[in-house]
Design a protein around this motif. Structure first.
Motif, PDB file in Angstrom:
ATOM      1  N   LEU A 510      44.027 -35.807 -90.201  1.00  0.00           N
ATOM      2  CA  LEU A 510      45.325 -35.401 -90.071  1.00  0.00           C
ATOM      3  C   LEU A 510      44.650 -33.725 -89.550  1.00  0.00           C
ATOM      4  N   LEU A 511      44.386 -33.157 -89.414  1.00  0.00           N
ATOM      5  CA  LEU A 511      43.709 -31.906 -88.534  1.00  0.00           C
ATOM      6  C   LEU A 511      43.311 -32.813 -87.369  1.00  0.00           C
ATOM      7  N   GLN A 512      43.243 -33.263 -86.819  1.00  0.00           N
ATOM      8  CA  GLN A 512      43.418 -33.437 -85.242  1.00  0.00           C
ATOM      9  C   GLN A 512      44.546 -33.894 -84.553  1.00  0.00           C
ATOM     10  N   ARG A 513      45.727 -33.739 -84.967  1.00  0.00           N
ATOM     11  CA  ARG A 513      46.533 -33.431 -84.853  1.00  0.00           C
ATOM     12  C   ARG A 513      47.019 -32.726 -85.075  1.00  0.00           C
ATOM     13  N   MET A 514      46.966 -31.662 -85.956  1.00  0.00           N
ATOM     14  CA  MET A 514      47.126 -29.925 -85.775  1.00  0.00           C
ATOM     15  C   MET A 514      47.242 -29.050 -84.933  1.00  0.00           C
ATOM     16  N   THR A 515      47.579 -28.847 -83.425  1.00  0.00           N
ATOM     17  CA  THR A 515      47.201 -28.417 -83.218  1.00  0.00           C
ATOM     18  C   THR A 515      48.394 -27.254 -82.415  1.00  0.00           C
ATOM     19  N   LEU A 516      48.565 -26.149 -83.214  1.00  0.00           N
ATOM     20  CA  LEU A 516      49.865 -25.548 -83.157  1.00  0.00           C
ATOM     21  C   LEU A 516      49.590 -25.055 -81.922  1.00  0.00           C
ATOM     22  N   PRO A 517      50.959 -24.473 -81.707  1.00  0.00           N
ATOM     23  CA  PRO A 517      51.310 -23.956 -80.674  1.00  0.00           C
ATOM     24  C   PRO A 517      51.249 -22.028 -80.210  1.00  0.00           C
ATOM     25  N   PRO A 518      50.867 -21.716 -79.652  1.00  0.00           N
ATOM     26  CA  PRO A 518      50.727 -20.322 -79.915  1.00  0.00           C
ATOM     27  C   PRO A 518      51.814 -19.476 -81.028  1.00  0.00           C
ATOM     28  N   ALA A 519      52.792 -19.366 -80.021  1.00  0.00           N
ATOM     29  CA  ALA A 519      53.795 -18.812 -80.697  1.00  0.00           C
ATOM     30  C   ALA A 519      54.077 -18.860 -82.901  1.00  0.00           C
ATOM     31  N   PHE A 520      53.141 -19.723 -83.391  1.00  0.00           N
ATOM     32  CA  PHE A 520      52.835 -20.374 -84.299  1.00  0.00           C
ATOM     33  C   PHE A 520      54.269 -19.804 -85.637  1.00  0.00           C
ATOM     34  N   SER A 521      54.458 -18.568 -86.340  1.00  0.00           N
ATOM     35  CA  SER A 521      55.798 -17.912 -86.311  1.00  0.00           C
ATOM     36  C   SER A 521      56.629 -18.668 -85.958  1.00  0.00           C
ATOM     37  N   ASP A 522      57.411 -18.278 -84.738  1.00  0.00           N
ATOM     38  CA  ASP A 522      58.789 -18.558 -83.835  1.00  0.00           C
ATOM     39  C   ASP A 522      58.479 -20.210 -84.058  1.00  0.00           C
ATOM     40  N   LEU A 523      57.612 -20.430 -83.866  1.00  0.00           N
ATOM     41  CA  LEU A 523      57.881 -22.025 -83.802  1.00  0.00           C
ATOM     42  C   LEU A 523      58.065 -23.283 -85.468  1.00  0.00           C
ATOM     43  N   VAL A 524      57.771 -22.383 -86.269  1.00  0.00           N
ATOM     44  CA  VAL A 524      56.891 -22.523 -87.632  1.00  0.00           C
ATOM     45  C   VAL A 524      57.860 -22.216 -88.696  1.00  0.00           C
ATOM     46  N   HIS A 525      57.421 -21.022 -89.317  1.00  0.00           N
ATOM     47  CA  HIS A 525      58.673 -20.049 -89.759  1.00  0.00           C
ATOM     48  C   HIS A 525      60.431 -19.901 -89.600  1.00  0.00           C
ATOM     49  N   ASP A 526      60.189 -19.262 -88.252  1.00  0.00           N
ATOM     50  CA  ASP A 526      61.626 -18.115 -87.764  1.00  0.00           C
ATOM     51  C   ASP A 526      62.432 -19.456 -86.676  1.00  0.00           C
ATOM     52  N   ARG A 527      62.451 -20.807 -87.292  1.00  0.00           N
ATOM     53  CA  ARG A 527      62.628 -21.257 -85.994  1.00  0.00           C
ATOM     54  C   ARG A 527      64.488 -21.309 -86.552  1.00  0.00           C
ATOM     55  N   SER A 528      65.081 -21.022 -87.728  1.00  0.00           N
ATOM     56  CA  SER A 528      66.116 -20.986 -87.744  1.00  0.00           C
ATOM     57  C   SER A 528      66.795 -19.975 -87.993  1.00  0.00           C
ATOM     58  N   LEU A 529      66.101 -18.919 -87.955  1.00  0.00           N
ATOM     59  CA  LEU A 529      66.318 -17.502 -88.180  1.00  0.00           C
ATOM     60  C   LEU A 529      66.771 -17.161 -86.431  1.00  0.00           C
ATOM     61  N   SER A 530      65.467 -17.576 -85.136  1.00  0.00           N
ATOM     62  CA  SER A 530      65.831 -17.401 -84.365  1.00  0.00           C
ATOM     63  C   SER A 530      66.453 -17.582 -83.309  1.00  0.00           C
ATOM     64  N   ASP A 531      66.669 -19.274 -83.665  1.00  0.00           N
ATOM     65  CA  ASP A 531      68.016 -20.018 -83.225  1.00  0.00           C
ATOM     66  C   ASP A 531      69.660 -18.914 -83.440  1.00  0.00           C
ATOM     67  N   ALA A 532      69.897 -18.910 -85.029  1.00  0.00           N
ATOM     68  CA  ALA A 532      71.155 -18.767 -85.616  1.00  0.00           C
ATOM     69  C   ALA A 532      71.160 -17.334 -84.598  1.00  0.00           C
ATOM     70  N   ARG A 533      69.808 -16.750 -84.047  1.00  0.00           N
ATOM     71  CA  ARG A 533      69.771 -14.898 -83.451  1.00  0.00           C
ATOM     72  C   ARG A 533      70.771 -15.626 -82.233  1.00  0.00           C
ATOM     73  N   ASP A 534      70.014 -17.071 -81.983  1.00  0.00           N
ATOM     74  CA  ASP A 534      70.159 -17.040 -79.887  1.00  0.00           C
ATOM     75  C   ASP A 534      72.231 -17.602 -79.860  1.00  0.00           C
ATOM     76  N   ARG A 535      72.474 -17.912 -81.506  1.00  0.00           N
ATOM     77  CA  ARG A 535      73.442 -18.864 -81.351  1.00  0.00           C
ATOM     78  C   ARG A 535      74.794 -16.928 -80.931  1.00  0.00           C
ATOM     79  N   ALA A 536      74.029 -16.398 -82.071  1.00  0.00           N
ATOM     80  CA  ALA A 536      74.858 -15.397 -82.690  1.00  0.00           C
ATOM     81  C   ALA A 536      75.558 -14.353 -81.086  1.00  0.00           C
ATOM     82  N   ARG A 537      74.398 -14.103 -80.346  1.00  0.00           N
ATOM     83  CA  ARG A 537      74.302 -13.844 -78.989  1.00  0.00           C
ATOM     84  C   ARG A 537      75.805 -14.285 -78.000  1.00  0.00           C
ATOM     85  N   GLU A 538      76.135 -15.307 -78.561  1.00  0.00           N
ATOM     86  CA  GLU A 538      77.306 -16.589 -77.459  1.00  0.00           C
ATOM     87  C   GLU A 538      78.504 -17.138 -78.311  1.00  0.00           C
ATOM     88  N   ARG A 539      78.550 -15.573 -79.531  1.00  0.00           N
ATOM     89  CA  ARG A 539      80.161 -16.343 -79.834  1.00  0.00           C
ATOM     90  C   ARG A 539      80.740 -15.285 -79.997  1.00  0.00           C
TER      91      ARG A 539
END
Length: 816
Positions: A510-539
């Motif tokens: 499994l370790l060999q496939r754990m190549t995480l993207p640089p913006a780890f926080s944004d893409l893993v933990h904060d995805r739902s929050l950042s997406d929500a903020r993006d959608r909010a700007r369009e409403r």
């Protein structure tokens, strides 16, 4: 053994939500479809647990609810979920157990979880017991070692007779049978049909300290096997083959299989679960380990601390291995063991940018949330977070073990121990097992401890556990014990203790496939929050402002809206029979803002009718009801919209404020017990307050049962489904927003507080304080008539005493 087939329900009661990861870990042992029922005394906890546990691979459906905090874990099962559970063939009941009143019982929850849900294989065998024996009605774990003297009726005998009378069971012979002490069990609902159909109510359970013997929950716990037998079934106590003190240890021939591997089999790039620190959110955190000669290999951790760096010091080829940075050795490799220990004792040299260093031995894989241990150390203002040795308790015992196992020369150890004794070191605070340690490198005494420890290893025994507690004592460093009494990494669900070299880890690939993207926080933990903020700007947003006199407040409100709104925001001003001064301000605004809407009532019709006039006129994606004495801060409206956008069930959102009852910061109530009106600190503006709210906590959204209506965003879907405010029952306001939130909740829409939004509230200048109190009393009476006193009191209790809102107020107070 025969395979069990049938419908399984799992009831989880969560009071201590810091055990969420532990509960999730053990429920992953269930590999048959099941329906999940979640209860919690806090709505926010119930919803978060619904999301977290609902993502487990074999969950078919999730029902989550907030219940009164009485009757421990059994009350929700016997009241809220009783009828639903009768439709299933088996019910598993577990909860977030803590026995804070008794140190001997600190690992009780781990022991109970372990013997019921140690592994997939173990739980499959437990289910097979029911398939093999149709007369088996109840299964529960063996007793914890500390409860031997409590397996008696005690003061529960009298209430047991009352219960048996209620259920029509003969109690002339009150012989106590083995019972599920701790309330973890698996039961056939048909065997408890009498209890589940008895109409047990929350009022049957006492409020207050649930650790006191003689309360109804303790009686039910003891009565379960008797009730099962009365229904024609029998009970069985079970244990796992492995002791619970070694529940997460995989050595010898035992193989560790990641419970998450099922979901990762066909995933090209794996993103491990991200756990986030809160007390140390602004600190640099580094996790590190060291191994030489291939003694240990980089292990795939299944949970990573967000924003932390991972360092593996080695004499093997360097570079990257998944999330690990493989770094060359810094200290000479003359003695491989001592070399590794010197790296262990030198994080301030190896990791100069780190504020917090976390050492973990190379044969330990992280499988759960360890960020909480970093938070625990920072909150305690301690130098070290430590794990107590599960077997030995003093450095003298450690010295004898070194001699017994031949781990160092007797002469070296004897001289070192003798010197400690001469210096006055008693070692009476316990012996730390140093395979997992959290260190606050910002503290001088931490660095002094590490320097002394390294020197002891360089010039004395290479066994680092012998000298660490001495070094800590010598430097005057404070420490925090991290695990429950008797707990270690061999029994903590956040870890998997593997044989050295990783041969027992079945999923090293499994370790060999754990190549995480640089913006780890944004893409893993904060995805739902950042997406929500993006959608909010369009409403699109319509802000409905109802005006009745108070011209100065109206002017302040409109000026703030003009400064902060964007091109997708429109104002709908409803003039509810205002005097000329306020009417002229509205007219001037309308002349300058031709796209806004102004509606005038020639006579005063009341707040609720005026608000409904605005709601009917709104066509936007979101409608915000805003009092005319409110002053909106920059970004507050969009932050509220983001809160509503983040979850599909959210329909209403509100901000923090200086005066919004349970949404007030820093104080919720004033010295008289009334809701506080917090004045702005001298020299500060509402925008200054807003900046303090912007990053109070990592997760800025808190689910609540109701919102204060002075500033409340409503989604188009929620508005169309729930309708408008009840202007008949609440013509003057004061209760209309609570009614609306409860009506929306009954239709599936949740309310959420956006703690990163702040709106100042001058507080009802349209009505004097005496009239406010009259209208408030009228509104409360209407709410009681509609929803019942019990439900309403529970709503108020959750709003006044919700732990996350209390934490927000504390965090805000520290910044002002």
């Amino acid at each position: 053994m025969p395979k069990w087939e049938g419908r399984l329900a799992v009831h989880v009661h969560v009071f201590y939500d810091d055990l969420a990861s532990t509960i999730e870990y053990y429920l992953r042992s269930i590999h048959v479809p099941f329906c999940l029922f979640v209860s919690a005394p806090d709505l926010d906890i119930a919803i978060r647990m619904k999301k977290q546990l609902g993502a487990l691979p074999f969950v078919e459906s999730v029902t989550a609810t907030a219940t009164p905090n009485r009757g421990r874990d059994l009350a929700p099962m016997l009241t809220v979920f009783a009828e639903a559970l009768l439709d299933f063939d088996l019910v598993l009941h577990v909860h977030s157990k803590k026995s804070l009143h008794s140190p001997d019982k600190r690992d009780w929850a781990t022991q109970l979880f372990h013997h019921l849900l140690h592994s997939r294989e173990h739980f499959d065998q437990v289910l097979s017991l029911f398939a093999k024996d149709p007369s088996l009605g109840l299964v529960f774990p063996v007793y914890h070692a500390s409860v031997g003297g409590q397996i008696v009726w005690g003061s529960n005998r009298r209430s047991a007779k009352t219960l048996f009378d209620r259920l029509g069971i003969d109690h002339t012979v009150m012989r106590l049978k083995p019972f599920p002490a701790g309330s973890f069990f698996l039961v056939r609902p048909v065997a408890l049909r009498g209890l589940l159909k008895a109409g047990i109510a929350p009022s049957d359970f006492e409020a207050g300290n649930d650790s006191v013997d003689g309360q109804f929950a303790h009686t039910v716990e003891r009565a379960l096997p008797i009730l099962v037998e009365d229904a024609g079934f029998h009970s069985l106590q079970i244990r796992s083959e492995k002791p619970h003190t070694l529940s997460t240890s995989w050595t010898g021939a035992q193989m560790y299989h990641s419970p998450r591997h099922v979901g990762w089999t066909d995933v090209a790039q794996i993103a491990p679960f991200a756990c986030r620190v809160h007390n140390a959110a602004d600190l640099n955190i580094a996790i590190y380990t060291c191994a030489t000669g291939g003694y240990d290999v980089p292990l795939p951790h299944e949970s990573l601390i967000d924003r932390a760096s991972y360092h593996f010091f080695t004499d093997q080829p360097t570079g990257r291995a998944g999330f690990w940075h493989l770094a060359p050795l810094v200290f000479p490799l003359t003695d491989p063991v001592r070399c590794a220990r010197l790296h262990k004792t030198s994080p301030q040299r190896l990791l100069p940018d780190a504020d917090i260093a976390v050492w973990i031995d190379g044969n330990i894989a992280v499988t759960g949330d360890i960020a909480r241990y970093v938070d625990q150390v920072v909150a305690a203002n301690a130098s070290f977070g430590l794990v107590a040795h599960p077997i030995r308790s003093t450095f003298m015992e450690e010295a004898r073990a070194i001699a017994d196992y031949g781990l160092d020369t007797s002469d070296t150890v004897a001289k070192q121990v003798g010197r400690y004794v001469i210096e006055g070191f008693l070692g009476d605070e316990g012996l730390a097992e140093t395979n997992f340690m959290v260190m606050d490198l910002r503290r001088p005494e931490t660095q002094a401890t590490l320097d002394i420890w390294r020197s002891e290893i360089e010039h004395g025994s290479r066994r680092d556990q012998l000298s660490f507690d001495y070094a800590r004592w010598k430097a005057g460093a404070t420490s925090e014990w991290l695990f429950e009494a008797g707990g270690s990494v061999r029994s903590n669900p956040a870890f998997a203790y593997i044989s050295h070299g990783g041969a027992n880890h079945a999923d090293l690939e499994l370790l060999q496939r754990m190549t995480l993207p640089p913006a780890f926080s944004d893409l893993v933990h904060d995805r739902s929050l950042s997406d929500a903020r993006d959608r909010a700007r369009e409403r699109s947003v319509d802000i409905v402002v109802c005006v009745h006199n108070a011209p100065d407040d109206v002017a302040n409100c409109l000026n703030a809206l003009d400064r902060t709104r964007d091109s997708l925001t429109r104002l709908i001003l409803v003039d509810d029979g205002s005097d000329p001064a306020a009417a002229s301000i509205i007219a001037a605004h309308a002349d300058a803002n031709r796209n806004d809407i102004v509606i005038r009532h020639d006579t005063t019709l009341g707040y609720t009718i005026a608000a409904n006039t605005g709601l009917r006129a709104s066509t936007a994606d979101y409608t915000v009801l805003l009092n005319s004495d409110a002053v909106v801060s920059q970004g507050a409206i969009r932050a509220m919209i983001a809160a509503a956008e983040r979850d599909v069930d959210s329909g209403l959102a509100g901000p923090l404020s200086n005066a919004a009852s349970w949404q007030s910061v820093p104080d919720q109530v004033d010295p008289t017990g009334d809701y506080a009106i917090n004045d702005l600190p001298p020299g500060l503006t509402h925008e200054d307050m807003a900046r303090r709210c912007a990053d109070l906590v990592a997760d800025p959204h808190i689910f609540v049962p109701a919102l204060n209506g002075f500033c409340m965003a409503i989604s188009r879907k929620c508005l169309q489904t729930t309708g408008i405010l009840d202007e008949t029952a609440f013509p003057h306001g004061y209760g209309e927003e609570t009614d609306y939130c409860l009506r929306a909740a009954d239709l599936g829409f949740q309310s959420v507080v956006a703690t990163d939004a702040y709106v100042f509230h001058a507080k009802s200048r349209s009505f004097g304080s005496s009239r406010r109190r009259i209208h408030s009393a009228e509104g409360y009476r209407r709410l009681v008539e509609r929803y019942g006193k019990t439900r309403l009191e529970h709503v108020i209790d959750m709003l006044r005493n919700g732990r996350r809102l209390q934490a927000i107020r504390t965090a805000f107070a520290r910044r002002t």
